[in-house]
Structure formats: C-alpha cells, structure tokens
Design a protein around this motif. Structure first.
Motif, PDB file in Angstrom:
ATOM      1  N   ALA A   1       0.860  -1.191   0.000  1.00 39.04           N
ATOM      2  CA  ALA A   1       0.000   0.000   0.000  1.00 39.04           C
ATOM      3  C   ALA A   1       0.891   1.234   0.000  1.00 39.04           C
ATOM      4  O   ALA A   1       1.886   1.295   0.722  1.00 39.04           O
ATOM      5  CB  ALA A   1      -0.917   0.015   1.212  1.00 39.04           C
ATOM      6  N   SER A   2       0.526   2.214  -0.822  1.00 43.95           N
ATOM      7  CA  SER A   2       1.220   3.495  -0.866  1.00 43.95           C
ATOM      8  C   SER A   2       0.197   4.609  -0.728  1.00 43.95           C
ATOM      9  O   SER A   2      -0.909   4.514  -1.262  1.00 43.95           O
ATOM     10  CB  SER A   2       1.987   3.656  -2.181  1.00 43.95           C
ATOM     11  OG  SER A   2       3.041   2.726  -2.277  1.00 43.95           O
ATOM     12  N   MET A   3       0.577   5.681  -0.016  1.00 41.67           N
ATOM     13  CA  MET A   3      -0.328   6.800   0.222  1.00 41.67           C
ATOM     14  C   MET A   3       0.441   8.107   0.127  1.00 41.67           C
ATOM     15  O   MET A   3       1.601   8.185   0.542  1.00 41.67           O
ATOM     16  CB  MET A   3      -0.972   6.691   1.611  1.00 41.67           C
ATOM     17  CG  MET A   3      -1.773   5.439   1.850  1.00 41.67           C
ATOM     18  SD  MET A   3      -2.294   5.297   3.575  1.00 41.67           S
ATOM     19  CE  MET A   3      -3.374   6.701   3.704  1.00 41.67           C
ATOM     20  N   ARG A   4      -0.225   9.145  -0.392  1.00 43.36           N
ATOM     21  CA  ARG A   4       0.316  10.497  -0.369  1.00 43.36           C
ATOM     22  C   ARG A   4      -0.596  11.319   0.538  1.00 43.36           C
ATOM     23  O   ARG A   4      -1.709  11.673   0.163  1.00 43.36           O
ATOM     24  CB  ARG A   4       0.342  11.073  -1.786  1.00 43.36           C
ATOM     25  CG  ARG A   4       1.130  12.391  -1.909  1.00 43.36           C
ATOM     26  CD  ARG A   4       0.233  13.596  -1.757  1.00 43.36           C
ATOM     27  NE  ARG A   4       1.019  14.843  -1.754  1.00 43.36           N
ATOM     28  CZ  ARG A   4       0.523  16.043  -1.473  1.00 43.36           C
ATOM     29  NH1 ARG A   4      -0.757  16.190  -1.165  1.00 43.36           N
ATOM     30  NH2 ARG A   4       1.295  17.090  -1.484  1.00 43.36           N
ATOM     31  N   TYR A   5      -0.127  11.581   1.774  1.00 36.73           N
ATOM     32  CA  TYR A   5      -0.973  12.266   2.742  1.00 36.73           C
ATOM     33  C   TYR A   5      -1.007  13.765   2.461  1.00 36.73           C
ATOM     34  O   TYR A   5      -0.112  14.343   1.821  1.00 36.73           O
ATOM     35  CB  TYR A   5      -0.514  11.984   4.169  1.00 36.73           C
ATOM     36  CG  TYR A   5       0.879  12.464   4.517  1.00 36.73           C
ATOM     37  CD1 TYR A   5       1.098  13.769   4.941  1.00 36.73           C
ATOM     38  CD2 TYR A   5       1.967  11.598   4.460  1.00 36.73           C
ATOM     39  CE1 TYR A   5       2.369  14.209   5.277  1.00 36.73           C
ATOM     40  CE2 TYR A   5       3.243  12.023   4.791  1.00 36.73           C
ATOM     41  CZ  TYR A   5       3.446  13.332   5.198  1.00 36.73           C
ATOM     42  OH  TYR A   5       4.711  13.758   5.525  1.00 36.73           O
ATOM     43  N   ALA A   6      -2.049  14.402   2.952  1.00 41.26           N
ATOM     44  CA  ALA A   6      -2.197  15.855   2.866  1.00 41.26           C
ATOM     45  C   ALA A   6      -2.706  16.361   4.205  1.00 41.26           C
ATOM     46  O   ALA A   6      -3.495  15.692   4.880  1.00 41.26           O
ATOM     47  CB  ALA A   6      -3.171  16.240   1.746  1.00 41.26           C
TER      48      ALA A   6
END
Length: 252
Positions: free
Chosen positions: A201-206
């Motif tokens: 799983a990969s995520m780009r948080y904001a």
C-alpha cells in the motif's frame, strides 16, 4: 514502490481486505452520510473507491440512489458477491477523474477511510477535487474521511508495527516515510506456516489546510470539520471528517 497505479491496492489486497478491516464498523459513517443526504439537495450520490462495499451496501439499503467508482475489478467483484452489492452500478476507473457512466449530477460525492490519499500526487488529488465539484449540483456536498498524518511515529522515516500474533500467524506493517513527497510506502506482512504474504500500500498524505486549499481551488466551501462521524470536536489526532459544499447558484 514502483509501478503503482490506481488499481494496485485493490488488486493486491481484495482477498484479505474485509478480514483485515473487520473491526471497522460502518454504522456511524452510514448514519451521518444518510443525514447529510436527507438534509441536502435531491439527486443521486456517488462514492469514490467503493471497494468491497463496506459503506456502499448499507447506505444503498436505506434507499439512497447510489453509484460508485473503483479502479480495482477484484474489489468490485467482492462487493458484488455480497447481498445487495450486485444492485449498485459501479464504473471501473480512476477516482481522480470522478467520471461515472452517464451525465448525472450528484447531490453528494464522498470518499471514506483514508482512500483519498491513495491518489499518489498532489496533482491527482487536486484533479479529484476539481472533478467532484464539477459533477455536484449547486448545494451538493463533497465529504471526506481522512486520517490526520502522524509523522512523529516514523523514527528515521520508517516504522514497524505488530498487528496480530497467533499460534499460526503473525501480521506486521512495515512502512517507509518520504517527508518531501508526503508519502508512505509499506506492506502488510502476513507470516504463517504456509509462507509469507505481502500486501503493498502506498499513500500520499495531505494536511487539513492543504485539503481546504484544494477545495477552494475547486470552488467548494468548507461547511463542517469533525473529529469523527459522531461530530466529535476536531483534534490533531485520529481520523476526521470534512464536509465541503458547492455554493448554490445566485438568484437572478
């Protein structure tokens, strides 16, 4: 991780998703979404990244005219195998495009859990906001459930957690953090007597302020920000819910 696409998470995790997230009770989310729908303008509702139907199916069971989008065929097949899941129209596609079949405008577009952050660039996230706003009727809402980024847990920009220990299995989560790209890349690691299973799983948080700016660029206004689906006070910890609204057309 290389070669990540919109469908990657679902295709790698569909067969274990419901088991590994069995503790997530959708009742509060369904109650609050139903309340927002009843209080908003008329029209169909669109869920981005419907997944296996954890929220979609019980919300549709309340009589909501619900449509969905998901990039993963495997996740949607899991949803359609559940009672009621086969009746929900789903378009296979990238949720950043917010482009379901047909020309409908929606009273609400929503995305739950941490799924918005599966869009791995700021550009994709901005595109999602823009396209959601474009498909909303005046007064329509864009509702997001997002985790507050907890970067303090990543010592030397990495973290390893033990999520389950049993006689025949151990489940770990291993994550690397890139603070420049605001990105997490990790694996759920299941170790059993039969071998090792990796679920990436990969995520780009904001940050919340960044999401507010994306909304403003899309022409949306923030109406609510709660610390959860029960309208808890917003804090710097845990998961929070934001309701953005498309301004009503001015009266001529």
């Amino acid at each position: 991780m290389e070669n990540q696409g919109p469908e990657s998470y679902g295709e790698h995790n569909a067969d274990v998703y419901d088991e590994w997230h069995a503790a997530l009770d959708p009742t509060d989310a369904v109650d609050r979404l139903a309340e927002l729908i009843e209080d908003g303008p008329p029209g169909p509702v669109l869920e981005l990244a419907v997944g296996t139907g954890r929220v979609t199916i019980p919300l549709a069971a309340r009589g909501v005219d619900l449509r969905g989008i998901d990039a993963s065929v495997a996740m949607v097949e899991r949803m359609r195998a559940k009672p009621g899941g086969e009746r929900i129209p789903v378009t296979i596609g990238d949720m950043a495009d917010v482009d379901p079949e047909g020309d409908d405008r929606f009273a609400m577009v929503f995305v739950v859990f941490s799924t918005l952050f599966f869009l791995l660039t700021q550009e994709e996230q901005v595109r999602c906001f823009t396209n959601a706003a474009r498909r909303l009727v005046p007064g329509g809402r864009f509702v997001l459930e997002c985790p507050m980024p907890d970067v303090a847990r990543y010592r030397h920009d990495q973290n390893l957690e033990v999520h389950q220990v049993g006689l025949d299995r151990v489940r770990l989560v291993a994550v690397r953090h890139d603070p420049v790209e605001q990105r997490f890349d990790g694996h759920h690691v299941l170790i059993t007597n039969n071998g090792i299973r990796l679920a990436p799983a990969s995520m780009r948080y904001a940050w919340p302020s960044e999401l507010d700016l994306m909304a403003r660029l899309a022409g949306l206004e923030r109406r609510h920000r709660w610390g959860g689906w029960r309208r808890e006070p917003f804090t710097a910890e845990g998961t929070y819910v934001t309701v953005y609204e498309k301004p009503a057309a001015p009266v001529p």
